[in-house]
Design an enzyme around this catalytic site. Structure first.
Site, mmCIF file in Angstrom:
data_model
loop_
_atom_site.group_PDB
_atom_site.id
_atom_site.type_symbol
_atom_site.label_atom_id
_atom_site.label_comp_id
_atom_site.label_asym_id
_atom_site.label_seq_id
_atom_site.Cartn_x
_atom_site.Cartn_y
_atom_site.Cartn_z
ATOM 1 N N SER A 186 11.643 -0.061 -1.910
ATOM 2 C CA SER A 186 10.413 0.686 -1.622
ATOM 3 C C SER A 186 10.519 1.554 -0.388
ATOM 4 O O SER A 186 11.152 1.189 0.606
ATOM 5 C CB SER A 186 9.288 -0.331 -1.411
ATOM 6 O OG SER A 186 8.174 0.285 -0.820
ATOM 7 N N GLU A 190 8.271 1.765 1.597
ATOM 8 C CA GLU A 190 7.623 0.978 2.662
ATOM 9 C C GLU A 190 8.686 0.432 3.631
ATOM 10 O O GLU A 190 8.377 0.127 4.782
ATOM 11 C CB GLU A 190 6.808 -0.151 2.020
ATOM 12 C CG GLU A 190 6.041 -1.058 2.959
ATOM 13 C CD GLU A 190 4.817 -0.442 3.633
ATOM 14 O OE1 GLU A 190 4.345 0.620 3.186
ATOM 15 O OE2 GLU A 190 4.344 -1.017 4.623
ATOM 16 N N TYR A 243 5.508 -7.304 3.815
ATOM 17 C CA TYR A 243 6.004 -6.809 2.525
ATOM 18 C C TYR A 243 7.250 -5.942 2.736
ATOM 19 O O TYR A 243 8.262 -6.102 2.049
ATOM 20 C CB TYR A 243 4.898 -6.002 1.828
ATOM 21 C CG TYR A 243 5.372 -5.186 0.640
ATOM 22 C CD1 TYR A 243 5.517 -5.753 -0.612
ATOM 23 C CD2 TYR A 243 5.670 -3.819 0.792
ATOM 24 C CE1 TYR A 243 5.951 -4.994 -1.702
ATOM 25 C CE2 TYR A 243 6.097 -3.065 -0.290
ATOM 26 C CZ TYR A 243 6.238 -3.648 -1.525
ATOM 27 O OH TYR A 243 6.672 -2.899 -2.591
HETATM 28 P P1 NAP Z 1 2.403 -4.347 -9.606
HETATM 29 O O1 NAP Z 1 1.569 -3.564 -10.562
HETATM 30 O O2 NAP Z 1 1.744 -5.021 -8.452
HETATM 31 O O3 NAP Z 1 3.192 -5.449 -10.460
HETATM 32 C C1 NAP Z 1 3.853 -6.515 -9.845
HETATM 33 C C2 NAP Z 1 4.354 -7.456 -10.916
HETATM 34 O O4 NAP Z 1 5.029 -8.569 -10.291
HETATM 35 C C3 NAP Z 1 3.240 -8.075 -11.795
HETATM 36 O O5 NAP Z 1 3.681 -8.055 -13.131
HETATM 37 C C4 NAP Z 1 3.147 -9.496 -11.288
HETATM 38 O O6 NAP Z 1 2.748 -10.418 -12.263
HETATM 39 C C5 NAP Z 1 4.616 -9.769 -10.946
HETATM 40 N N1 NAP Z 1 4.773 -10.941 -10.094
HETATM 41 C C6 NAP Z 1 4.094 -11.249 -8.955
HETATM 42 N N2 NAP Z 1 4.506 -12.434 -8.474
HETATM 43 C C7 NAP Z 1 5.467 -12.884 -9.324
HETATM 44 C C8 NAP Z 1 6.254 -14.063 -9.376
HETATM 45 N N3 NAP Z 1 6.148 -15.027 -8.440
HETATM 46 N N4 NAP Z 1 7.138 -14.207 -10.388
HETATM 47 C C9 NAP Z 1 7.246 -13.248 -11.352
HETATM 48 N N5 NAP Z 1 6.521 -12.115 -11.360
HETATM 49 C C10 NAP Z 1 5.642 -11.939 -10.362
HETATM 50 O O7 NAP Z 1 3.566 -3.446 -9.013
HETATM 51 P P2 NAP Z 1 4.161 -2.046 -9.533
HETATM 52 O O8 NAP Z 1 3.398 -0.954 -8.884
HETATM 53 O O9 NAP Z 1 4.323 -2.101 -10.987
HETATM 54 O O10 NAP Z 1 5.580 -2.057 -8.823
HETATM 55 C C11 NAP Z 1 6.727 -2.625 -9.455
HETATM 56 C C12 NAP Z 1 7.752 -2.983 -8.388
HETATM 57 O O11 NAP Z 1 8.106 -1.817 -7.655
HETATM 58 C C13 NAP Z 1 7.285 -3.989 -7.354
HETATM 59 O O12 NAP Z 1 8.398 -4.754 -6.975
HETATM 60 C C14 NAP Z 1 6.844 -3.124 -6.183
HETATM 61 O O13 NAP Z 1 6.927 -3.845 -4.977
HETATM 62 C C15 NAP Z 1 7.860 -2.016 -6.266
HETATM 63 N N6 NAP Z 1 7.451 -0.703 -5.761
HETATM 64 C C16 NAP Z 1 6.288 -0.133 -6.184
HETATM 65 C C17 NAP Z 1 5.942 1.129 -5.736
HETATM 66 C C18 NAP Z 1 4.691 1.799 -6.212
HETATM 67 O O14 NAP Z 1 4.289 2.791 -5.571
HETATM 68 N N7 NAP Z 1 4.076 1.368 -7.285
HETATM 69 C C19 NAP Z 1 6.800 1.807 -4.856
HETATM 70 C C20 NAP Z 1 7.993 1.200 -4.466
HETATM 71 C C21 NAP Z 1 8.319 -0.051 -4.943
HETATM 72 P P3 NAP Z 1 1.237 -11.038 -12.395
HETATM 73 O O15 NAP Z 1 0.531 -10.156 -13.366
HETATM 74 O O16 NAP Z 1 1.468 -12.398 -12.929
HETATM 75 O O17 NAP Z 1 0.636 -11.012 -11.032
HETATM 76 O O1 G4F Z 2 -2.353 2.528 -1.789
HETATM 77 P P1 G4F Z 2 -1.828 1.697 -0.698
HETATM 78 O O2 G4F Z 2 -2.340 0.296 -0.593
HETATM 79 O O3 G4F Z 2 -0.248 1.753 -0.834
HETATM 80 P P2 G4F Z 2 0.953 1.477 0.215
HETATM 81 O O4 G4F Z 2 0.519 0.591 1.316
HETATM 82 O O5 G4F Z 2 1.538 2.792 0.585
HETATM 83 O O6 G4F Z 2 1.968 0.649 -0.697
HETATM 84 C C1 G4F Z 2 2.301 1.055 -2.026
HETATM 85 O O7 G4F Z 2 3.406 1.921 -1.973
HETATM 86 C C2 G4F Z 2 4.628 1.307 -1.482
HETATM 87 C C3 G4F Z 2 5.699 2.393 -1.488
HETATM 88 O O8 G4F Z 2 5.660 3.097 -0.268
HETATM 89 C C4 G4F Z 2 4.975 0.156 -2.394
HETATM 90 F F1 G4F Z 2 6.153 -0.406 -2.029
HETATM 91 C C5 G4F Z 2 3.860 -0.872 -2.366
HETATM 92 O O9 G4F Z 2 4.166 -1.944 -3.259
HETATM 93 C C6 G4F Z 2 2.576 -0.208 -2.846
HETATM 94 O O10 G4F Z 2 2.724 0.133 -4.199
HETATM 95 O O11 G4F Z 2 -2.118 2.401 0.703
HETATM 96 C C7 G4F Z 2 -1.744 3.736 0.946
HETATM 97 C C8 G4F Z 2 -2.354 4.213 2.257
HETATM 98 C C9 G4F Z 2 -2.114 3.264 3.441
HETATM 99 O O12 G4F Z 2 -1.761 4.041 4.547
HETATM 100 C C10 G4F Z 2 -3.462 2.606 3.687
HETATM 101 O O13 G4F Z 2 -3.702 2.255 5.037
HETATM 102 O O14 G4F Z 2 -3.770 4.277 2.100
HETATM 103 C C11 G4F Z 2 -4.382 3.754 3.259
HETATM 104 N N1 G4F Z 2 -5.726 3.294 2.928
HETATM 105 C C12 G4F Z 2 -6.878 3.781 3.496
HETATM 106 N N2 G4F Z 2 -7.929 3.125 3.008
HETATM 107 C C13 G4F Z 2 -6.061 2.346 2.058
HETATM 108 C C14 G4F Z 2 -7.462 2.227 2.107
HETATM 109 N N3 G4F Z 2 -5.309 1.575 1.226
HETATM 110 C C15 G4F Z 2 -5.944 0.691 0.423
HETATM 111 N N4 G4F Z 2 -5.206 -0.045 -0.433
HETATM 112 N N5 G4F Z 2 -7.313 0.534 0.457
HETATM 113 C C16 G4F Z 2 -8.117 1.281 1.280
HETATM 114 O O15 G4F Z 2 -9.336 1.124 1.300
#
Ligand code: NAP
Ligand code: G4F
Length: 328
Positions: free
Chosen positions: A127, A129, A151
Site C-alpha cells: 500500500s 500508506e 496499518y
Molecule cells: P477491503 O474491502 O477492506 O477487504 C479486506 C478483505 O480482507 C475482506 O474480504 C475481509 O474479509 C478480509 N479479511 C479481514 N480480516 C481477515 C482475516 N483475518 N482473514 C482473512 N481475511 C480477512 O479491502 P480492499 O480495498 O479490497 O483492499 C484489498 C487489499 O489491498 C487489502 O490488503 C488492503 O489493505 C490493500 N490495499 C487497498 C488499497 C485501496 O485503496 N483499496 C490500497 C492499497 C492496498 P471480511 O469480509 O470477513 O471482513
Molecule cells: O478513505 P480513507 O480512510 O483512506 P486511507 O486512509 O488513505 O487508506 C486507504 O488507502 C490506503 C492506500 O493509500 C490503503 F492502504 C488503505 O487500506 C485504505 O484503503 O482516508 C483518506 C483521507 C485521510 O487523509 C483521512 O484523514 O481522508 C481523510 N478523511 C477526512 N475525513 C477521512 C474522513 N477519512 C475517513 N475514512 N473518514 C472521514 O470522515
C-alpha cells in the site's frame, strides 16, 4: 484452465479481481472468514462461479488446507484489516492480520510448493500508506518507507517479508504498491464512499449534513477495476518484482467534495459539511502521489478511469441505491 486462490474475496478488490479472472477463464477460489460471514451472500449472488473456502489469515493450517483444495497457479493475498483509522484502536489485531497474516500466507505457499518454489505465483497487496510521511514527491518503488499508522507499519512488514521470501526461497512473489483505489463497492467507512453516499442522500432530502475530518489531505485516487488488472499483469511476468500502481495525479478531499456535490447540482457544499475532531487521525498522511512509470513500461498497464469519472460513477451508483432503498 488456470486456477487462482484469492484471500479477501469479500472485499472491494477481491470482487473485481475474481470477476476479471473468471472473464479470463480461470477457476477462482475465494478464501473467506468462516462461520456465518454476512458477506458470503454478496459473493454468492454477485459471483456464483467463485468456489468459497473458509479460513483465516491468522490460521496457517487453514491456508494450507485451502491450497490443498484449490491447487492454485496464482495466489492473491488481498485479505487484511484495511481501515487505517481503526488500526490505532486495534493495533495488535491489525499487526496480526495485516502483517503476520502475510507471513502465514507466504509460509503456507512455501510449504505447499516444496518441490518447486515458483509453483504458485504470489501477489501481496502492499500500500501507498507505507510512504506515510513522504520522503520524495512523487513516490516510486525506490522511495524510503516511513509509515504513519499501525496499518502502514503492518503493511511494511508484509512488503519486506514478501521480498525476503522471493530472495530467500526463489518464490515468484510480487508486491503491488497500490495507491488509493475506489469504486461503488468501496466500504462506506472510507472517505470517498462516505461522501458519495452522503451527497446522494442529501440531494434526495434523506440526510441533512455530513461530518468529516481532515479536508486538506491529498490522495492519488484511481478506479479499483483498473487496479486489479495490474495485479494480474504482475503475475504474468517471467520474473517477480515490485510495482507502484497509481494515476500519478493527486487531489484533496475538498476537490472530491467539489465534484461530488456539483454532480447533483450543488455548487457550494460548505453549508452541508461539518468538521468533526472524531474523524481526525493521531498522525496523518498529508500527500500521496505516485509515479507508476515502471508498471506502465514493464506491464503495459495504465488507468482508464480518470478522477472526475470516478467521482461521477460513485455518486451515480449511490443515487440509484438510495432511490431504491427509499422506494423513490
Ligand atoms: P477491503 O474491502 O477492506 O477487504 C479486506 C478483505 O480482507 C475482506 O474480504 C475481509 O474479509 C478480509 N479479511 C479481514 N480480516 C481477515 C482475516 N483475518 N482473514 C482473512 N481475511 C480477512 O479491502 P480492499 O480495498 O479490497 O483492499 C484489498 C487489499 O489491498 C487489502 O490488503 C488492503 O489493505 C490493500 N490495499 C487497498 C488499497 C485501496 O485503496 N483499496 C490500497 C492499497 C492496498 P471480511 O469480509 O470477513 O471482513
Ligand atoms: O478513505 P480513507 O480512510 O483512506 P486511507 O486512509 O488513505 O487508506 C486507504 O488507502 C490506503 C492506500 O493509500 C490503503 F492502504 C488503505 O487500506 C485504505 O484503503 O482516508 C483518506 C483521507 C485521510 O487523509 C483521512 O484523514 O481522508 C481523510 N478523511 C477526512 N475525513 C477521512 C474522513 N477519512 C475517513 N475514512 N473518514 C472521514 O470522515
Amino acid at each position: 484452465m488456470p486456477r487462482a486462490l484469492i484471500t479477501g474475496i469479500t472485499g472491494q478488490d477481491g470482487l473485481y479481481l475474481a470477476e476479471l479472472l473468471l472473464s479470463k477463464g480461470y477457476e477462482v477460489y475465494g478464501f473467506m472468514r468462516g462461520q456465518n460471514n454476512p458477506k458470503r451472500e454478496l459473493v454468492e449472488t454477485t459471483l456464483p462461479d467463485v468456489k468459497l473456502l473458509t479460513g483465516d489469515l491468522t490460521d496457517l493450517s487453514s491456508i494450507l488446507r485451502a491450497l490443498d483444495s484449490s491447487k492454485p497457479d496464482e495466489f492473491y493475498n488481498l485479505g487484511a484489516i484495511s481501515f487505517v483509522a481503526y488500526s490505532w484502536e486495534n493495533a495488535h489485531l491489525t499487526s496480526e492480520v495485516t502483517g503476520l497474516g502475510v507471513l502465514n500466507a507466504l509460509e503456507a505457499v512455501r510449504l505447499y510448493s516444496k518441490d518447486d518454489p515458483s509453483k504458485v505465483r504470489f501477489y501481496q497487496a502492499s500500500s501507498s500508506e507505507m510512504y506515510g510521511k513522504v520522503q520524495t514527491v512523487p513516490q516510486n518503488e525506490d522511495t524510503l518507507l516511513w509509515p504513519r499508522s499501525p496499518y502502514g507499519v503492518a503493511k511494511v512488514y508484509g512488503h519486506y517479508m514478501t521480498i525476503n521470501y522471493r530472495e530467500s526461497y526463489g518464490m515468484h512473489a510480487s508486491s503491488g504498491i497500490l495507491f488509493n483505489h475506489e469504486s461503488p463497492r468501496r466500504g462506506p467507512e472510507f472517505v470517498t464512499r462516505k461522501i458519495s453516499q452522503a451527497v446522494s442522500r442529501i440531494s434526495l432530502g434523506l440526510q441533512k449534513d455530513l461530518s468529516l475530518g481532515n479536508l486538506d489531505a491529498r490522495r492519488d485516487w484511481g478506479f479499483a477495476g483498473d487496479y486489479v488488472d495490474a495485479m494480474w499483469r504482475m503475475l504474468q511476468q517471467d520474473t517477480a518484482d515490485d510495482y507502484v500502481i497509481s494515476t500519478n495525479e493527486t487531489h484533496s478531499i475538498r476537490e472530491y467534495l467539489d465534484l461530488a456535490f456539483k454532480h447533483v447540482g450543488i455548487e457550494d457544499w460548505t453549508p452541508y459539511v461539518k468538521q468533526d475532531p472524531r474523524f481526525m487521525r493521531p498522525a496523518e498522511v498529508d500527500l500521496l502521489i505516485g509515479d507508476s512509470t515502471k508498471a506502465r513500461t514493464t506491464l503495459g498497464w495504465e488507468p482508464k478511469v480518470d478522477f472526475p469519472s470516478l467521482v461521477a460513477m460513485m455518486v451515480d451508483s449511490d443515487l440509484a441505491e438510495q432511490k431504491r432503498l427509499a422506494g423513490l
